[in-house]
Design an enzyme around this catalytic site. Structure first.
Site, PDB file in Angstrom:
ATOM      1  N   CYS A  15       0.800  -1.222   0.000  1.00 15.38           N
ATOM      2  CA  CYS A  15       0.000   0.000   0.000  1.00 15.38           C
ATOM      3  C   CYS A  15       0.830   1.267   0.000  1.00 15.38           C
ATOM      4  O   CYS A  15       0.266   2.361  -0.079  1.00 15.38           O
ATOM      5  CB  CYS A  15      -0.965  -0.023   1.193  1.00 15.38           C
ATOM      6  SG  CYS A  15      -2.319  -1.202   0.968  1.00 15.38           S
ATOM      7  N   LYS A  18       0.204   3.243  -3.210  1.00 18.93           N
ATOM      8  CA  LYS A  18      -1.087   3.900  -3.406  1.00 18.93           C
ATOM      9  C   LYS A  18      -0.896   5.380  -3.736  1.00 18.93           C
ATOM     10  O   LYS A  18       0.007   6.031  -3.205  1.00 18.93           O
ATOM     11  CB  LYS A  18      -1.917   3.755  -2.125  1.00 18.93           C
ATOM     12  CG  LYS A  18      -3.382   4.109  -2.253  1.00 18.93           C
ATOM     13  CD  LYS A  18      -4.118   3.688  -0.989  1.00 18.93           C
ATOM     14  CE  LYS A  18      -5.603   3.951  -1.077  1.00 18.93           C
ATOM     15  NZ  LYS A  18      -6.320   3.445   0.116  1.00 18.93           N
ATOM     16  N   SER A  45     -17.821   9.158   0.169  1.00 21.76           N
ATOM     17  CA  SER A  45     -17.297   9.212   1.533  1.00 21.76           C
ATOM     18  C   SER A  45     -15.960   8.508   1.674  1.00 21.76           C
ATOM     19  O   SER A  45     -15.499   8.287   2.791  1.00 21.76           O
ATOM     20  CB  SER A  45     -18.309   8.585   2.501  1.00 21.76           C
ATOM     21  OG  SER A  45     -18.520   7.211   2.189  1.00 21.76           O
ATOM     22  N   ASP A  48     -14.812   1.957   2.095  1.00 22.71           N
ATOM     23  CA  ASP A  48     -13.927   0.859   1.735  1.00 22.71           C
ATOM     24  C   ASP A  48     -14.370   0.084   0.504  1.00 22.71           C
ATOM     25  O   ASP A  48     -13.538  -0.505  -0.186  1.00 22.71           O
ATOM     26  CB  ASP A  48     -13.804  -0.104   2.928  1.00 22.71           C
ATOM     27  CG  ASP A  48     -13.166   0.579   4.118  1.00 22.71           C
ATOM     28  OD1 ASP A  48     -11.963   0.864   4.044  1.00 22.71           O
ATOM     29  OD2 ASP A  48     -13.872   0.856   5.104  1.00 22.71           O
ATOM     30  N   ASP A  65      -8.367  -4.540  -5.158  1.00 26.22           N
ATOM     31  CA  ASP A  65      -7.100  -3.983  -4.703  1.00 26.22           C
ATOM     32  C   ASP A  65      -5.968  -4.790  -5.310  1.00 26.22           C
ATOM     33  O   ASP A  65      -6.063  -6.020  -5.413  1.00 26.22           O
ATOM     34  CB  ASP A  65      -7.003  -4.013  -3.176  1.00 26.22           C
ATOM     35  CG  ASP A  65      -6.183  -2.860  -2.624  1.00 26.22           C
ATOM     36  OD1 ASP A  65      -5.119  -2.567  -3.215  1.00 26.22           O
ATOM     37  OD2 ASP A  65      -6.586  -2.260  -1.615  1.00 26.22           O
ATOM     38  N   ASP A  88     -11.659  -5.069   2.796  1.00 31.03           N
ATOM     39  CA  ASP A  88     -12.667  -4.033   2.568  1.00 31.03           C
ATOM     40  C   ASP A  88     -14.085  -4.546   2.786  1.00 31.03           C
ATOM     41  O   ASP A  88     -14.958  -3.810   3.251  1.00 31.03           O
ATOM     42  CB  ASP A  88     -12.539  -3.487   1.142  1.00 31.03           C
ATOM     43  CG  ASP A  88     -11.293  -2.644   0.941  1.00 31.03           C
ATOM     44  OD1 ASP A  88     -10.737  -2.168   1.942  1.00 31.03           O
ATOM     45  OD2 ASP A  88     -10.879  -2.479  -0.216  1.00 31.03           O
ATOM     46  N   GLY A 135     -10.120 -14.919 -12.954  1.00 31.10           N
ATOM     47  CA  GLY A 135      -9.392 -13.668 -12.911  1.00 31.10           C
ATOM     48  C   GLY A 135      -8.957 -13.197 -14.267  1.00 31.10           C
ATOM     49  O   GLY A 135      -9.441 -13.662 -15.310  1.00 31.10           O
ATOM     50  N   SER A 137      -5.236 -11.669 -16.395  1.00 30.54           N
ATOM     51  CA  SER A 137      -3.795 -11.450 -16.345  1.00 30.54           C
ATOM     52  C   SER A 137      -3.332 -10.708 -17.584  1.00 30.54           C
ATOM     53  O   SER A 137      -3.918 -10.846 -18.659  1.00 30.54           O
ATOM     54  CB  SER A 137      -3.050 -12.787 -16.226  1.00 30.54           C
ATOM     55  OG  SER A 137      -3.319 -13.607 -17.355  1.00 30.54           O
ATOM     56  N   ASP A 221     -10.807   0.110   7.399  1.00 29.55           N
ATOM     57  CA  ASP A 221      -9.527  -0.565   7.618  1.00 29.55           C
ATOM     58  C   ASP A 221      -8.404   0.408   7.298  1.00 29.55           C
ATOM     59  O   ASP A 221      -8.541   1.310   6.482  1.00 29.55           O
ATOM     60  CB  ASP A 221      -9.404  -1.884   6.851  1.00 29.55           C
ATOM     61  CG  ASP A 221      -9.463  -1.739   5.352  1.00 29.55           C
ATOM     62  OD1 ASP A 221      -9.931  -0.693   4.856  1.00 29.55           O
ATOM     63  OD2 ASP A 221      -9.046  -2.679   4.657  1.00 29.55           O
TER      64      ASP A 221
END
Length: 347
Positions: A15, A18, A45, A48, A65, A88, A135, A137, A221
């Site tokens: 992170c 970020k 707001s 998460d 993420d 999250d 997923g 890739s 979090d």
């Protein structure tokens, strides 16, 4: 460690990669506001995850993420990235149901490493009681990994990040300082136990911390914006808070490391943003200050809850962790107040 050396800014993954809060808010302010009345939570707001109501008692929680490696071991990196992405959903009071891999990897690289990353992520998804369902890739020069996560929640029991109440206790469920510890480790300067404690924290799911939580007023979090940045999002323009630095749970040795200037560029962006938005210190040493801005990868839950319930929650979480052999500290770190001249007073 020689405290007279010039500050050393360590770039890394997790992170710390970020975008800073100031840059991100500038970009998001240009996007049109959603108008669907069933979208209970969007990006207004800085919460998460997104929450879309399907029926009176069922809503979908959506989040994603991904980031570059924060540790060298590919399996551990996969575990950390997956734990971070799923967090999250738990911060919204939801249950993780499915996850999809997000991957960038050099096609000519060592595919055994990619397999280990995916295996680590799959292990954490399974530990969360969820299904890894596929997923996407791409090939690239650098490694990126994370998850797109879908969860469910009863919209009548949804947790928000910006609804604390004056008098609430602030509870933090994991120790701070993983960014500092990882920066020192990359430079082969971490004291024994610091990096190991950081890895243990980052791989730990926030699942049980959420399941044991019964009476929160607000939950988020703590990740890339550090404790200070995510607390600012919780307080908004209506509330203030006081933080007791003596109560902060810390990764071993991080204060000493911060005083030795093992700092990240992300933390300095977080400091600039927080101090510009009303964070003030009352006689707090530099090394402790830095921990508040340290970008956390797969950090703990930050909870605003009634003070009478906070002690019991921290004790229950400690007992649960002891029974499972986990040694992560959680504690009551401060109090929410009515709006004051400052937004966050750190003592």
């Amino acid at each position: 460690m020689d405290a007279t050396i010039a500050p050393l800014f360590c770039s890394g993954g997790g992170c710390t990669a970020k975008l800073g809060p100031r840059a991100l808010s500038r970009v998001l302010s240009q996007l049109p506001a959603p108008t669907d009345p069933d979208l209970l939570v969007g990006f207004a707001s800085s919460d998460d995850a997104a929450v879309l109501r399907l029926t009176d008692d069922l809503a979908v929680v959506s989040t994603l993420d991904f980031f570059p490696p924060v540790v060298a071991d590919p399996y551990t990196f996969g575990q950390i990235a997956a734990a971070n992405a799923m967090s999250d959903v738990w911060a919204m009071g939801g249950r993780v149901r499915t996850a999809l891999n997000i991957v960038a990897f050099d096609e000519d690289g060592d595919l055994n490493q990619l397999g280990a990353i995916l295996a680590g992520g799959a292990e954490r998804v399974a530990a969360a009681g969820a299904s890894l369902a596929g997923g996407h890739s791409i090939t690239g020069d650098g490694v990126l990994y994370g998850l797109s996560v879908t969860g469910t929640v009863d919209p009548r029991h949804l947790w928000r990040n910006d609804t604390p109440q004056p008098g609430d206790a602030l509870v933090l469920t994991k120790p701070l300082g993983v960014g500092i510890a990882c920066a020192a480790h990359r430079l082969d300067s971490a004291p024994p136990g610091a990096f190991e404690a950081a890895v243990a924290s980052m791989t730990e799911l926030n699942l049980r911390a959420a399941e044991l939580l019964q009476t929160p007023h607000a939950v988020t979090d703590v990740t890339g914006f550090g404790l200070a940045g995510h607390l600012l999002e919780m307080l908004g323009t209506d509330f203030s808070a006081t933080i007791d630095t003596l109560a902060l749970p810390l990764i071993p040795h991080v204060r000493t490391l911060a005083e030795g200037f093992f700092l990240t560029a992300a933390a300095q962006r977080n400091r600039t943003h927080a101090e510009a938005n009303g964070l003030v210190f009352d006689r707090v040493p530099f090394g402790v200050q830095e921990v508040l801005f340290d970008a956390q990868t797969s950090g703990g839950l930050l909870v605003a809850m009634p003070r009478p319930d906070a002690d019991a929650y921290v004790a229950a979480l400690a007992d649960d962790r002891a029974a499972s052999g986990t040694r992560l500290a959680a504690s009551i770190i401060g109090t929410v107040t009515e709006r004051a001249e400052h937004t966050i007073l750190v003592r």
